[in-house]
Write a protein that holds these residues in place. Structure first.
Motif, short mmCIF file in Angstrom:
data_model
loop_
_atom_site.label_atom_id
_atom_site.label_comp_id
_atom_site.label_asym_id
_atom_site.label_seq_id
_atom_site.Cartn_x
_atom_site.Cartn_y
_atom_site.Cartn_z
N ASN B 154 41.85 42.35 37.58
CA ASN B 154 41.48 42.59 38.89
C ASN B 154 39.84 42.64 39.04
N SER B 155 39.29 43.63 38.14
CA SER B 155 37.98 43.86 38.25
C SER B 155 37.42 42.65 37.73
N ILE B 158 37.23 40.11 40.60
CA ILE B 158 36.41 40.48 41.63
C ILE B 158 34.94 40.21 41.29
N GLN B 159 34.48 40.65 40.29
CA GLN B 159 33.19 40.41 39.94
C GLN B 159 32.95 38.84 40.07
N ASP B 164 38.63 39.01 46.78
CA ASP B 164 37.73 40.08 47.34
C ASP B 164 38.58 41.40 47.17
N GLU B 165 39.99 41.23 47.45
CA GLU B 165 40.92 42.28 47.19
C GLU B 165 41.71 42.32 46.05
N PRO B 166 41.94 43.51 45.53
CA PRO B 166 42.47 43.35 43.98
C PRO B 166 43.93 43.05 44.44
#
Lengths: 376, 307
Positions: B154-155, B158-159, B164-166
């Motif tokens: 997830n991170s 997002i990175q 945008d949302e996990p």
């Protein structure tokens, strides 16, 4: 040898007579030499009062801070092992795990005293007994004998993220945990000792009628409704707290210690005072019937109910303690911060106070809740 | 040594057969002696507990005490409530997926070590099994870290800006249980497949090449069929124990990934019903045995048809 053979015969005759406790059943296995490796601790009993007392407790309470007085007296700390819930602990003890002191809660008393797992405490051996809040002293009392020494009391309520939960101007309510807007982001405790009772409060079921068939069905229906909304059912609050901190969970049913810890970490968290009332519980110490070190067991209990341990329980966990003097050791500001009054009797009376459960009721709701958790 | 001298110095023919008979008796005795520690252990650690379980499953429990007797109500209870067979079914489906996934992922690894690595094969095998030196629980937690809400995947996404949302469908469901179990049991699949690949006579592959078969077809027609025993062993080794697993479902299964093992655990714990727990275990064992037997039968028939 002959003695052993006798005891086996004795067990067989008991089995014939038709009643056999699970402990005796396990002993039969031990006699057959099968569980010898599975339950190596069972042999501990042979050592009588040698060694330190064994304190079998909720995870997080197996810490030296609560056992300082014992250490001063004996020059060593008791041996400890943690469990995730007192019913889990009871199961292990019944399977042959030999311990001296356990950490049940008031709801367990009916079951534990009834099944003979715990023995009366000699309160004259406890120097702190007389400093205990009077209403707490009466818990676990049978015919003048005390089976329970209250230690900490607290609440089961809702910890929620005010930045992620929109109350829409309404009062805080248990309904947050049934709100479909937060489907998949709600955390619930895995043990029926908390969850069943909280659902009963939300359902409007009075605690003295919680065990009628109609009310059991009513609570079960509510819990079934909640199941698809829950992200997970938690056995340990640490995992739950991590999820609350990350925002994966927006609200969770939990104990006072969760907001106390999370606020310390700077997480935006609110401890709800639901309009239906929060659940109030009391946990404490009892001596196991087969405890090999009864004298030292009393020292463990005395240490747990001492003002010094009380100070730690209040400050670190945010719980109330049974010892009146413990409150004197904590500053007024800190107490106000934690929402604990100096006179705890009031708060104890205000909450929905959990009552004792019978074995039948406990097994019944445990089974039903286990089915509900699996989605049935 | 003594046997050798005895037979070479052999006398009359009748004497010879007598000795042979004696030798066979001695062999049997010796192999029994050699086997006995294992046999005793098996009886104590396997046969006896199963016997206890069978006896227990016909008893009843009220409150904390067990009542010996003979009743089939625990078995009836299994079929009366939907939850038990539905969960058993779900567990079997999960484990079948785990077994398939594990074998598919393990095969290339085993193939690589068996055919591409020429030196220090042992080192490679150790490297492959290295993750399995840590505790099972730690490996499950590792998957929680990878799949979690703030986890590695997830991170990372997002990175990079892909989301945008996990993503919440990674953890706390059946797929997470399947992935976790497939990784946890990978070593049990890699090793048997490796062994069966290693045993293949390389001259068969050369012969296939000499006869003009291309690499893909020689794999499908020579290597794969010859390594099937390993594949089948691997699938069973993974399938059988994972059906009863209750740790992974508990930790990564969320509220809808629970399996039959969790129910058995409840019956022996908070549920206070050991006899029902025993009955559920026995039914599960019988069903798993049935599935494994029919699977082996199918394989056997398929082999005969091919041959």
């Amino acid at each position: 040898m002959s003695e052993k053979a006798l005891s086996i015969e004795d067990m067989i005759s008991r089995a014939r007579a038709g009643k056999l406790s699970r402990r005796q059943f396990s002993q039969m296995l031990v006699a057959a030499g099968v569980t010898l490796t599975a339950v190596p601790v069972a042999t501990r009993g042979a050592r009588a009062e040698e060694g330190e007392a064994f304190y079998f407790t909720w995870g997080g309470y197996d810490i030296p801070e609560l056992l300082e007085e014992y250490n001063e007296k004996h020059g060593a700390y008791p041996d400890t092992a943690p469990y995730a819930s007192s019913s889990e602990g009871l199961t292990k003890v019944q399977a042959g795990f030999v311990v001296d002191v356990m950490h049940p809660c008031n709801t367990n008393m009916g079951e534990w005293i009834g099944s003979g797992v715990i023995q009366p405490i000699d309160t004259s051996k406890l120097s702190h007994w007389n400093d205990m809040i009077p209403s707490l002293q009466r818990i676990g009392e049978r015919d003048g004998e005390h089976y329970f020494a209250a230690m900490e009391w607290g609440q089961t309520s809702i910890a929620y993220r005010p930045d992620l939960v929109d109350l829409q101007g309404e009062e805080e309510s248990w309904g947050i945990l049934w709100d479909e807007r937060y489907a998949g982001r709600i955390g619930v405790l895995a043990n029926e000792g908390d969850t069943w009772w909280c659902a009963a409060i939300y359902a409007g079921v009075p605690f003295d009628e919680i065990d009628t068939d109609e009310n059991i069905e009513k609570v079960a229906a509510l819990l079934r409704e909640q199941q698809p909304l829950a992200l997970s059912y938690y056995d340990d609050v640490t995992t739950m707290e991590q999820s609350l901190a990350s925002g994966e969970l927006v609200a969770a049913m939990t104990w006072n210690e969760t907001p106390t810890r999370l606020i310390k970490q700077g997480v935006p968290i609110k401890w709800a005072a639901p309009k239906e009332g929060a659940l109030t519980w009391v946990c404490g110490a009892s001596i196991v019937t087969d405890a090999p070190r009864v004298d030292k067991a009393h020292d463990v209990i005395n240490s747990l109910i001492s003002p010094r341990s009380g100070e730690y329980v209040i400050d670190a966990f945010g719980y109330g303690h049974s010892n009146v003097k413990a409150f004197e050791r904590v500053s007024a500001e800190r107490l106000a911060e934690l929402g604990l009054p100096r006179d705890p009797e009031k708060l104890l009376q205000a909450g929905k106070f959990q009552t004792e459960m019978s074995i039948e009721f406990q097994s019944k709701i445990a089974n039903m809740f286990s089915d509900i958790k699996a989605g049935f | 040594m003594t046997d050798e001298t005895a037979s070479t110095g052999g006398a009359a023919a009748g004497d010879e057969t007598g000795r042979r008979g004696l030798r066979i008796a001695q062999d049997t005795k010796r192999s029994l002696t050699l086997l006995s520690p294992t046999l005793i252990l098996l009886i104590l650690a396997l046969a006896f507990p199963i016997l206890v379980l069978i006896v227990l499953s016909f008893w009843t429990q009220t409150g904390m005490s067990l009542t010996p007797g003979f009743t089939t109500e625990n078995y009836e209870a299994f079929f009366q409530k939907r939850i038990y067979y539905m969960l058993l079914l779900r567990s079997i489906e999960n484990s079948a997926m785990v077994a398939a996934l594990t074998v598919i992922l393990a095969y290339p690894a085993a193939y690589f070590v068996a055919f591409r690595i020429k030196r220090r094969k042992v080192l490679w095998l150790i490297l492959i099994t290295l993750p399995f030196w840590t505790s099972y629980l730690l490996r499950i937690f590792a998957w929680k870290v990878i799949l979690g809400y703030n986890g590695v995947i997830n991170s990372g996404l997002i990175q990079v800006g892909l989301i945008d949302e996990p993503l919440t469908f990674l953890l706390n469901n059946r797929q997470a249980v399947v992935v976790t179990l497939a990784h946890a049991w990978a070593a049990f699949a890699i090793l048997p497949i490796y062994v069966s690949l290693e045993k293949i006579d390389r001259s068969l592959l050369e012969a296939a090449a000499d006869l003009g078969e291309n690499p893909l077809w020689s794999f499908l027609r020579v290597t794969l069929p010859l390594s099937l025993p390993g594949v089948i062993a691997a699938a069973l080794l993974v399938f059988i124990p994972t059906v009863g697993d209750y740790v992974a479902p508990k930790l990564v299964g969320g509220n809808n990934g629970l399996m039959i093992g969790n129910i058995v655990q409840t019956q022996f714990g908070r549920g206070n019903n050991w006899p029902l727990g025993a009955a559920i275990s026995i039914i599960s064992m019988l069903v798993i045995t049935g599935i494994v037997c029919s699977f082996l039968l199918l394989v056997h028939q398929a082999k005969r048809r091919l041959a």
